[in-house]
Write an enzyme that holds these catalytic residues in place. Structure first.
Site, PDB file in Angstrom:
ATOM      1  N   ASN A 110       0.872  -1.175   0.000  1.00  0.00           N
ATOM      2  CA  ASN A 110       0.000   0.000   0.000  1.00  0.00           C
ATOM      3  C   ASN A 110       0.907   1.222   0.000  1.00  0.00           C
ATOM      4  OD1 ASN A 110      -1.771   2.068   0.465  1.00  0.00           O
ATOM      5  ND2 ASN A 110      -2.365   1.415   2.533  1.00  0.00           N
TER       6      ASN A 110
ATOM      7  N   LYS B  30       0.132   4.270  -0.279  1.00  0.00           N
ATOM      8  CA  LYS B  30      -0.484   5.470   0.288  1.00  0.00           C
ATOM      9  C   LYS B  30      -0.260   6.657  -0.668  1.00  0.00           C
ATOM     10  CE  LYS B  30      -0.093   3.278   4.736  1.00  0.00           C
ATOM     11  NZ  LYS B  30       0.029   3.392   6.183  1.00  0.00           N
TER      12      LYS B  30
ATOM     13  N   HIS C 148      -9.355   1.030   4.840  1.00  0.00           N
ATOM     14  CA  HIS C 148      -8.083   1.247   5.547  1.00  0.00           C
ATOM     15  C   HIS C 148      -8.308   2.177   6.750  1.00  0.00           C
ATOM     16  CE1 HIS C 148      -4.003   2.579   6.382  1.00  0.00           C
ATOM     17  NE2 HIS C 148      -3.629   1.436   5.828  1.00  0.00           N
TER      18      HIS C 148
ATOM     19  N   GLU D 292      -6.691   4.628   7.795  1.00  0.00           N
ATOM     20  CA  GLU D 292      -6.536   6.054   7.495  1.00  0.00           C
ATOM     21  C   GLU D 292      -7.805   6.605   6.845  1.00  0.00           C
ATOM     22  OE1 GLU D 292      -2.794   5.633   5.455  1.00  0.00           O
ATOM     23  OE2 GLU D 292      -1.906   5.038   7.364  1.00  0.00           O
TER      24      GLU D 292
ATOM     25  N   GLU E  50      -4.968  -4.844  10.560  1.00  0.00           N
ATOM     26  CA  GLU E  50      -3.977  -3.783  10.751  1.00  0.00           C
ATOM     27  C   GLU E  50      -4.264  -3.070  12.071  1.00  0.00           C
ATOM     28  OE1 GLU E  50      -2.136  -2.635   6.738  1.00  0.00           O
ATOM     29  OE2 GLU E  50      -3.854  -1.341   7.043  1.00  0.00           O
TER      30      GLU E  50
ATOM     31  N   GLY F 215       2.700   2.583  10.713  1.00  0.00           N
ATOM     32  CA  GLY F 215       3.603   3.717  10.546  1.00  0.00           C
ATOM     33  C   GLY F 215       4.297   4.143  11.824  1.00  0.00           C
TER      34      GLY F 215
ATOM     35  N   SER G 113       3.794  -1.856  10.209  1.00  0.00           N
ATOM     36  CA  SER G 113       5.248  -1.887  10.406  1.00  0.00           C
ATOM     37  C   SER G 113       5.862  -3.260  10.139  1.00  0.00           C
ATOM     38  CB  SER G 113       5.606  -1.389  11.812  1.00  0.00           C
ATOM     39  OG  SER G 113       5.159  -0.057  11.985  1.00  0.00           O
TER      40      SER G 113
HETATM   41  P1  13P Z   1       3.292   0.614   7.586  1.00  0.00           P
HETATM   42  O1  13P Z   1       3.830  -0.697   7.031  1.00  0.00           O
HETATM   43  O2  13P Z   1       3.996   1.811   7.062  1.00  0.00           O
HETATM   44  O3  13P Z   1       3.180   0.562   9.077  1.00  0.00           O
HETATM   45  O4  13P Z   1       1.786   0.748   7.031  1.00  0.00           O
HETATM   46  C1  13P Z   1       0.931  -0.330   7.172  1.00  0.00           C
HETATM   47  C2  13P Z   1      -0.305  -0.041   6.414  1.00  0.00           C
HETATM   48  O5  13P Z   1      -1.070   0.837   6.776  1.00  0.00           O
HETATM   49  C3  13P Z   1      -0.555  -0.809   5.201  1.00  0.00           C
HETATM   50  O6  13P Z   1      -1.833  -0.597   4.716  1.00  0.00           O
END
Ligand code: 13P
Length: 249
Positions: free
Chosen positions: A11, A13, A96, A98, A164, A170, A210
């Site tokens: 992903n 982003k 997601h 976010e 997640e 992140g 992560s």
């Molecule tokens: P990170 O791997 O940067 O923590 O992000 C995970 C994520 O949100 C994947 O959709």
């Protein structure tokens, strides 16, 4: 891992415009990736046509990061499932954290997006997971039960679930392999309650939060962890490839 074929999805982003997308994917195609692992990348919408061109002759799948539930209409800023499939996109992320925390996504709207995407022939990666407050309050499994309940309206043959935990996204803080496996086992038992145990047994459940080359093997080695949804580490050819290799072990 298990009888389920591993899937590693990136992903991206809001990273990588057209030229960075082309460069990253050309680099990925030069890697000698293991045949036994499904790989999907999810660039931003505007980079999808360039990504589709680079990946056209490869087995790497292409996904979007979100999709609207209507096919067309007055929905400023939205993208329909048919617009994605018409570009050669085969997958989409939905729900997601976010989108949930920053843009008002709910269980219901995530389910509407996922249903519409499946109807248009897209494979859905449906994200869910608890916040730190919810984990510390001891409500992780209540939250997962509520979030997973909307999966019952979806076609499990074209569904991947991504667990997640929000506190691991992140942050550099990863769920332990035990915490991930426990959450995945719970999600699989929820899925079994509405899909039946054979179908739930075939459902792929990815871990996201992560995941890096240094912790991937341990997480992916768990019975119920069928792959990863990778954020930051998917932006680097070397680290994304290392995670893909870890999934083949
Ligand atoms: P990170 O791997 O940067 O923590 O992000 C995970 C994520 O949100 C994947 O959709």
């Amino acid at each position: 891992m298990s009888q389920r074929r591993p899937l590693i999805a990136g992903n991206w982003k809001m990273h990588n415009g057209v030229s960075a997308t082309t460069a990253l994917l050309e680099g990925l195609l030069e890697e000698n990736l293991p045949a036994g692992v499904d790989v999907v990348v999810c660039p931003p919408f505007t980079s999808l046509p360039a990504a589709a061109m680079v990946l056209s002759a490869s087995s790497i799948g292409l996904g979007a990061q979100n999709v609207h539930w209507e096919t067309k209409g007055a929905f400023t800023g939205e993208i329909s499932p048919d617009m994605l499939s018409g570009l050669g996109v085969g997958w989409t992320i939905v729900g997601h954290s976010e989108r949930r925390s920053l843009f008002g996504e709910t269980d219901e709207t995530a389910a509407m997006r996922a249903e519409a995407a499946q109807k248009a022939g897209l494979e859905v990666i449906f994200c869910l997971g608890e916040t730190l407050d919810e984990r510390e309050a001891g409500s992780t499994f209540d939250v997962l039960k509520r979030q997973a309940s909307v999966l019952k309206t979806l076609d499990p043959a074209h569904l991947v679930v991504a667990y997640e935990p929000v506190w691991a996204i992140g942050t550099g803080r990863t769920a332990s392999a035990e915490q991930a496996d426990e959450a995945h086992a719970f999600l699989r038992s929820e899925a079994a309650s509405f899909f039946g145990s054979d179908t739930a047994g075939a459902l792929r459940i990815l871990y996201g939060g992560s995941m890096k080359p240094g912790n991937a093997a341990e997480l992916l080695g768990r019975e119920n962890v069928d792959g990863g949804l990778i954020g930051g580490a998917s932006l680097d050819v070397g680290s994304f490839s290392a995670i893909i290799r870890a999934a083949a072990l």
